[in-house]
Design an enzyme around this catalytic site. Structure first.
Site, short mmCIF file in Angstrom:
data_model
loop_
_atom_site.label_atom_id
_atom_site.label_comp_id
_atom_site.label_asym_id
_atom_site.label_seq_id
_atom_site.Cartn_x
_atom_site.Cartn_y
_atom_site.Cartn_z
CB SER A 116 -0.97 -0.05 1.19
OG SER A 116 -1.97 0.94 1.07
CD GLU A 212 -2.86 -2.94 -3.85
OE1 GLU A 212 -4.06 -3.03 -3.50
OE2 GLU A 212 -2.02 -2.34 -3.16
CG HIS A 277 -5.41 -2.57 -0.04
ND1 HIS A 277 -4.52 -2.14 -1.00
CD2 HIS A 277 -5.15 -1.81 1.06
CE1 HIS A 277 -3.76 -1.17 -0.51
NE2 HIS A 277 -4.12 -0.95 0.73
#
Length: 307
Positions: A116, A212, A277
């Site tokens: 992330s 992502e 995620h």
């Protein structure tokens, strides 16, 4: 794009530093994550400021200076074999320019794990240190603490990386074909906002791009991808593998955006490769040569992620 240097795999008893370069960390989840790592016969050591909170900016785990100092101290400690992020959130962009990259390079290679917001750090470790890094679960993340699949895949990558050289998609090919290249990528928004800043690559040419994101509705995903297309960052990319898009709107609305923006690249594109995620997120290495087979839905590494 060339393969990067692979750090050594971990062995029982290895010391692992846990740092918080981004958002604030929940103590109970951190303790649960440390217990998981101890169960793997590792020696996890929380950084001094890992549970700090910024006195004014509640979205940050402590001050920029303290977060940077924790990361640098852990990396330069020769007794530490790996550095794991405690969580994502936001904040790595604020510390990456505060790190002494010459000192970190002199400290030698070791394992770095995060995902992330840590995308910013993955790029910097590639550019400044030339190291393979692992885009995988964070030590105080809900998925890591509670999900056996996420735990098992990260553990295998750290201790026996030759056993997890192939990742298999649960989706289909957005664009067919096979491609070879070196893996790179991470969170789409971080890659887009990091473009043109220090410690980032000028583009994805020759790479297999793994993308992502979370919490970005389809129009924002369109925005980020369009920015990367317009700036030329995607020119020459060899192939694209897509991970999870949690809270990015109904997938039936997002999928046409992904197809529209990526389909014109003329390269293989595979979806739902199981990283990012999502529940039971897989660990993927950045900086390793690999083959993407969109028709078979596989990403196969040329070599184990760690030496």
């Amino acid at each position: 794009m060339k393969d990067l240097r692979r750090p050594a795999r971990l062995a029982p008893g290895a010391r692992v530093a846990v740092v918080a370069p981004s958002g604030p960390v929940a103590e109970e989840r951190l303790q649960a994550g440390l217990d998981v790592l101890r169960g793997w016969d590792l020696d996890p050591v929380p950084a001094p400021h890992v549970l700090d909170r910024h006195p004014e900016l509640g979205h940050l785990a402590g001050t920029d200076a303290d977060r940077a100092a924790d990361l640098q101290r852990a990396w330069c400690d020769r007794a530490v074999d790996a550095v794991l992020c405690a969580r994502g959130g936001y904040g790595a962009q604020r510390v990456v320019d505060l790190l002494d990259w010459d000192a970190m390079r002199a400290a030698g290679p070791k394992v770095f794990v995060g995902f992330s917001d840590a995308t910013t750090l993955h790029e910097a470790f590639a550019v400044r240190l030339g190291l393979v890094t692992l885009y995988g679960p964070v030590a105080a993340g809900v998925d890591f603490v509670k999900n056996a699949r996420a735990q098992d895949h990260l553990k295998a990558t750290l201790f026996a990386p030759e056993t997890v050289r192939t990742l298999t998609s649960s989706g289909t090919a957005l664009a067919p074909g096979r491609a070879r290249g070196v893996t790179l990528g991470g969170c789409l928004a971080l890659l887009a906002t990091g473009h043109g800043t220090p410690h980032t690559r000028p583009g994805a040419r020759g790479g297999l791009l793994l993308l992502e994101d979370v919490g970005e509705p389809p129009y924002r995903v369109d925005r980020w991808l369009t920015q990367l297309l317009r700036t030329g960052w995607l020119d020459g990319v060899a192939g694209v593998a897509l991970g999870s898009w949690d809270r990015c709107g109904p997938y039936e609305e997002l999928r046409p955006v992904l197809s529209d923006r990526l389909g014109g690249l003329g390269v293989p594109v595979v979806e739902e490769l199981g990283f990012g995620h999502c529940e039971g997120a897989l660990t993927v290495p950045f900086g390793v040569g690999a083959e993407l087979d969109a028709d078979a839905g596989t990403l196969t590494l040329d070599a184990p992620a760690l030496a």
